[in-house]
Write a protein that holds these residues in place. Structure first.
Motif, short mmCIF file in Angstrom:
data_model
loop_
_atom_site.label_atom_id
_atom_site.label_comp_id
_atom_site.label_asym_id
_atom_site.label_seq_id
_atom_site.Cartn_x
_atom_site.Cartn_y
_atom_site.Cartn_z
N GLY A 265 56.88 74.05 17.87
CA GLY A 265 55.93 73.49 16.93
C GLY A 265 56.55 72.38 16.10
O GLY A 265 57.76 72.25 16.02
N ARG A 266 55.67 71.61 15.45
CA ARG A 266 56.08 70.50 14.60
C ARG A 266 55.74 70.83 13.16
O ARG A 266 54.62 71.27 12.85
CB ARG A 266 55.37 69.22 15.04
CG ARG A 266 55.83 67.97 14.31
CD ARG A 266 55.19 66.71 14.88
NE ARG A 266 53.74 66.76 14.88
CZ ARG A 266 52.98 66.43 13.83
NH1 ARG A 266 53.53 66.02 12.71
NH2 ARG A 266 51.67 66.50 13.93
N VAL A 267 56.67 70.60 12.26
CA VAL A 267 56.47 70.86 10.83
C VAL A 267 55.52 69.79 10.27
O VAL A 267 55.82 68.60 10.32
CB VAL A 267 57.81 70.86 10.07
CG1 VAL A 267 57.59 71.06 8.58
CG2 VAL A 267 58.75 71.93 10.63
N VAL A 268 54.37 70.24 9.76
CA VAL A 268 53.37 69.30 9.23
C VAL A 268 53.27 69.35 7.71
O VAL A 268 52.68 68.46 7.10
CB VAL A 268 51.97 69.54 9.87
CG1 VAL A 268 52.01 69.22 11.35
CG2 VAL A 268 51.47 70.94 9.62
N LYS A 269 53.86 70.37 7.11
CA LYS A 269 53.89 70.46 5.64
C LYS A 269 55.13 71.25 5.27
O LYS A 269 55.42 72.29 5.86
CB LYS A 269 52.64 71.16 5.11
CG LYS A 269 52.55 71.17 3.59
CD LYS A 269 51.24 71.76 3.12
CE LYS A 269 51.16 71.73 1.60
NZ LYS A 269 49.92 72.37 1.13
N ALA A 270 55.86 70.75 4.28
CA ALA A 270 57.08 71.41 3.85
C ALA A 270 57.11 71.50 2.33
O ALA A 270 57.01 70.49 1.64
CB ALA A 270 58.30 70.64 4.36
N GLU A 271 57.20 72.72 1.84
CA GLU A 271 57.40 72.97 0.42
C GLU A 271 58.61 73.87 0.28
O GLU A 271 59.19 74.25 1.30
CB GLU A 271 56.14 73.62 -0.17
CG GLU A 271 54.94 72.69 -0.15
CD GLU A 271 53.70 73.33 -0.74
OE1 GLU A 271 53.74 74.51 -1.15
OE2 GLU A 271 52.67 72.65 -0.77
N HIS A 272 58.97 74.24 -0.90
CA HIS A 272 60.19 75.02 -1.12
C HIS A 272 60.20 76.29 -0.27
O HIS A 272 59.57 77.27 -0.61
CB HIS A 272 60.31 75.36 -2.62
CG HIS A 272 61.59 76.03 -2.96
ND1 HIS A 272 62.79 75.38 -2.93
CD2 HIS A 272 61.84 77.32 -3.28
CE1 HIS A 272 63.74 76.24 -3.25
NE2 HIS A 272 63.19 77.42 -3.47
N HIS A 273 60.91 76.22 0.85
CA HIS A 273 61.10 77.35 1.78
C HIS A 273 59.82 77.92 2.36
O HIS A 273 59.75 79.08 2.74
CB HIS A 273 61.94 78.45 1.12
CG HIS A 273 63.31 77.97 0.79
ND1 HIS A 273 64.28 77.77 1.76
CD2 HIS A 273 63.87 77.59 -0.39
CE1 HIS A 273 65.38 77.31 1.18
NE2 HIS A 273 65.16 77.19 -0.11
#
Length: 153
Positions: free
Chosen positions: A44-52
């Motif tokens: 999969g591809r990371v589409v949103k990243a927040e703290h952990h």
């Protein structure tokens, strides 16, 4: 001699290609054992990243794909520890994960000591003196994978 070369290559791949985890002390694990240990194996591809916490758009899976939604939530249970995980926004990974639940929320924990890696980052020994990218090894051993079919996120 071939087994010694394979073991050496596996050890180099294991220590050099850890990509997702930093300063984490893990026992060596073969790709097949890692696959067996995980409840979910998918790309999969990371589409949103927040703290952990990451939202990942699932492309295809080998284990659990029938339960995975198109987009899943990953949470890092190792945050603040030696095995803390980091996933880059927009980058694709092969994930080895387990299911977790928090109330009504469904989310997944990637394994820090398994083969979760960015795509095209880690080679593993294959037949003969060949080595394959971990995702190509999974395809060779477990087929092409399937798109997610689940409804939940």
């Amino acid at each position: 001699m071939k087994n010694v070369v394979r073991l050496l290559l596996l050890t180099i791949c294991w220590t050099w290609g850890t990509g997702a985890a930093h300063a984490c002390s893990c026992d060596p694990l073969s790709p097949e054992a890692g696959f067996d240990r995980a409840q979910y194996v998918f790309i999969g591809r990371v589409v949103k990243a927040e703290h952990h916490v990451w939202l990942v758009e699932v492309e295809r899976g080998w284990k659990g794909h029938e339960k995975l939604a198109r987009t899943v939530k990953l949470m890092d249970i190792y945050a603040g520890m030696d095995c803390e995980l980091f996933f880059e926004l927009g980058r694709s990974y092969v994930f080895f994960a387990v299911l977790a639940k928090g109330g009504r929320d469904v989310f997944y924990h990637p394994h820090a000591c398994n083969w979760t890696r960015p795509l095209r980052s880690t080679r593993v020994p294959a037949q003969g003196n060949e080595s394959l990218w971990i995702e190509d090894w999974i395809i060779r051993e477990h087929g092409p994978g399937e798109p997610p079919r689940g409804e939940r996120t």
